[in-house]
Design an enzyme around this catalytic site. Structure first.
Site, PDB file in Angstrom:
ATOM      1  N   TYR A 108       0.809  -0.963  -0.284  1.00 42.78           N
ATOM      2  CA  TYR A 108       0.134  -0.358   0.210  1.00 42.78           C
ATOM      3  C   TYR A 108       1.230   1.471  -0.503  1.00 42.78           C
ATOM      4  CZ  TYR A 108      -4.236  -2.710   0.428  1.00 42.78           C
ATOM      5  OH  TYR A 108      -5.008  -3.563   0.879  1.00 42.78           O
ATOM      6  N   LYS A 144       3.766 -14.999   0.858  1.00 43.65           N
ATOM      7  CA  LYS A 144       3.828 -16.150  -0.073  1.00 43.65           C
ATOM      8  C   LYS A 144       4.917 -15.865  -0.766  1.00 43.65           C
ATOM      9  CE  LYS A 144       0.956 -17.191  -3.331  1.00 43.65           C
ATOM     10  NZ  LYS A 144       0.461 -19.342  -3.030  1.00 43.65           N
ATOM     11  N   ASP A 164      -2.875 -18.073   0.446  1.00 42.61           N
ATOM     12  CA  ASP A 164      -4.198 -19.180   0.392  1.00 42.61           C
ATOM     13  C   ASP A 164      -4.189 -20.064   1.809  1.00 42.61           C
ATOM     14  OD1 ASP A 164      -0.886 -19.704  -0.438  1.00 42.61           O
ATOM     15  OD2 ASP A 164      -1.573 -20.133  -2.659  1.00 42.61           O
ATOM     16  N   ASP A 201     -10.340  -9.381   7.074  1.00 38.77           N
ATOM     17  CA  ASP A 201     -12.285  -9.822   6.738  1.00 38.77           C
ATOM     18  C   ASP A 201     -12.782 -11.055   6.994  1.00 38.77           C
ATOM     19  OD1 ASP A 201     -12.121  -6.413   6.395  1.00 38.77           O
ATOM     20  OD2 ASP A 201     -13.708  -7.397   4.481  1.00 38.77           O
ATOM     21  N   ASP A 209      -5.245  -7.332   5.676  1.00 36.84           N
ATOM     22  CA  ASP A 209      -6.678  -6.213   5.045  1.00 36.84           C
ATOM     23  C   ASP A 209      -7.347  -7.304   5.045  1.00 36.84           C
ATOM     24  OD1 ASP A 209      -8.138  -4.571   4.014  1.00 36.84           O
ATOM     25  OD2 ASP A 209      -7.318  -3.548   2.407  1.00 36.84           O
TER      26      ASP A 209
END
Ligand code: NAI
Ligand code: MG
Length: 347
Positions: free
Chosen positions: A134, A184, A217, A245, A241
């Protein structure tokens, strides 16, 4: 008696509705040992309509002297594109070096998870909040042409990765002594391999904490398959982020999920908000669940070294939920204001 100066920045949509309730709860929990001095910050979509900007130009200077910033939610997508409205959130986090974004996902009593699990869900997503994906580093060229190209570069620094991991290890020490780092690194072999190396370099300094890692993942799958496995989950800005959620929904929904943007060194004010946004689909109806925002206010009190009123708020929320009081997102019928009234009665 100590006074704390709080910038109250409701923002847009349900951010405005739930922030009103947060202030009522905070006023109700005050006693003669501390005082919260609220300053309203009227920025957001309406401010933009009048001034052509979502905040004044010197807004970071305005926020700087406060002991904490309480944020409702930003986003007025019917009138203004999100990449304009949401800029202050990212700039505040980065400018005030709020590099630790703390997002607990705890299944409270009286709330049902969409998962079938009977195990407790009690994890914290610790999101790196100052760099990573970001940083707004990139560009677009050949704009509008069929061969238009955009680049968006992630930036991971050794200092940035190390400080969020250390914050995570310290947090794990005060919880169940388990840290899972999300990467990752099988595909992102520069940035994420740096994360792997930093974990290796520092984890032996925390022998009391069990540290492991998962690719993002697999972690997404495991949040659903075995959420009880996780305690402290440390992730980059983007991965954190997304996983927060997911954490929010498995713990009963976004209406319950609080968030803190912390500058651990206390050189700048920290900022407290819900995980959810301005929810334009329900804004103005008076049915938003205020609990996520109220629990974020409790995190603010913790950060201000006021653990007793913070715990009082959490207890009142738990008691209220156990009593069956619920807003429509949890299958109930209470309005935002009625839900808050019930919580205040249980304080
Ligand atoms: P959202 O979080 O606002 O809403 C997602 C869904 O959850 C909606 O169906 C909404 O009704 C429901 N929901 C959220 N909070 C709720 C609550 N307290 N009680 C009951 N239901 C609730 O996310 P969405 O719709 O993707 O974004 C809406 C706007 O908010 C956009 O402009 C977005 O950019 C912005 N946004 C702002 C954030 C922030 O201020 N930190 C975070 C996320 C989105
Ligand atoms: Mg988000």
């Amino acid at each position: 008696m100590k006074t704390y100066r709080i910038a109250v920045y409701p923002g847009d949509g349900i951010g405005i509705e739930v922030t009103e309730e947060v202030v009522r709860v905070l006023e109700a929990v005050q006693d003669d040992t501390f005082k919260l001095d609220f300053t309203p910050i009227p920025w957001g979509g309406d401010y933009y309509m009048q001034h052509g900007r979502v905040t004044p130009e010197n807004y970071l200077e305005i926020l700087r002297p406060f002991d904490a910033i309480y944020l409702g939610a930003l986003g007025d997508p019917a009138r203004i594109p999100d990449h304009i409205t949401l800029v202050p959130i990212v700039e505040i986090r980065q400018h005030f070096d709020q590099y630790a974004c703390v997002r607990p996902a705890k299944l409270l009593p009286g709330v049902s998870s969409p998962l079938k699990t009977t195990e407790p869900i009690d994890l914290v997503v610790l999101r790196e909040n100052s760099e990573g994906e970001y940083v707004s580093h990139g560009g677009r060229f050949k704009v509008g042409r069929p061969d238009e190209t955009a680049t968006q570069t992630s930036v991971h620094t050794r200092k940035g990765v190390e400080r969020i991991l250390r914050f995570g290890f310290e947090m794990a020490r005060s919880r169940r002594q388990h840290l899972t780092m999300i990467t990752k690194s099988n595909a992102l072999k520069y940035g994420m391999v740096l994360w792997d190396e930093v974990l290796e370099a520092i984890k032996d300094e925390y022998p009391d904490v069990e540290a492991d890692k998962q690719h993002v993942d697999a972690a997404a799958m495991n949040f659903v398959r075995c959420p009880e496995f996780f305690d402290v989950v440390v992730a980059s800005n983007l991965f954190g982020d997304i996983l927060s959620d997911l954490g929010g929904i498995i713990a009963g929904g976004l209406g319950l999920a609080p968030s803190a943007n912390i500058n651990p060194e206390r050189a700048f004010p920290s900022m407290f908000e819900s995980v959810h946004g301005s929810a334009p689909d329900i804004a103005g109806k008076g049915i938003a669940n205020p609990i996520a925002s109220i629990l974020a206010a409790a995190m603010m009190l913790d950060w201000l070294h006021l653990p007793n009123p913070a715990e009082k708020i959490r207890d009142a929320v738990a008691k209220t939920l156990i009593s069956g009081a619920k807003t429509p997102d949890l299958g109930g019928t209470l309005k935002t204001r009625e839900m808050t009234d019930a919580i205040i009665q249980n304080l």
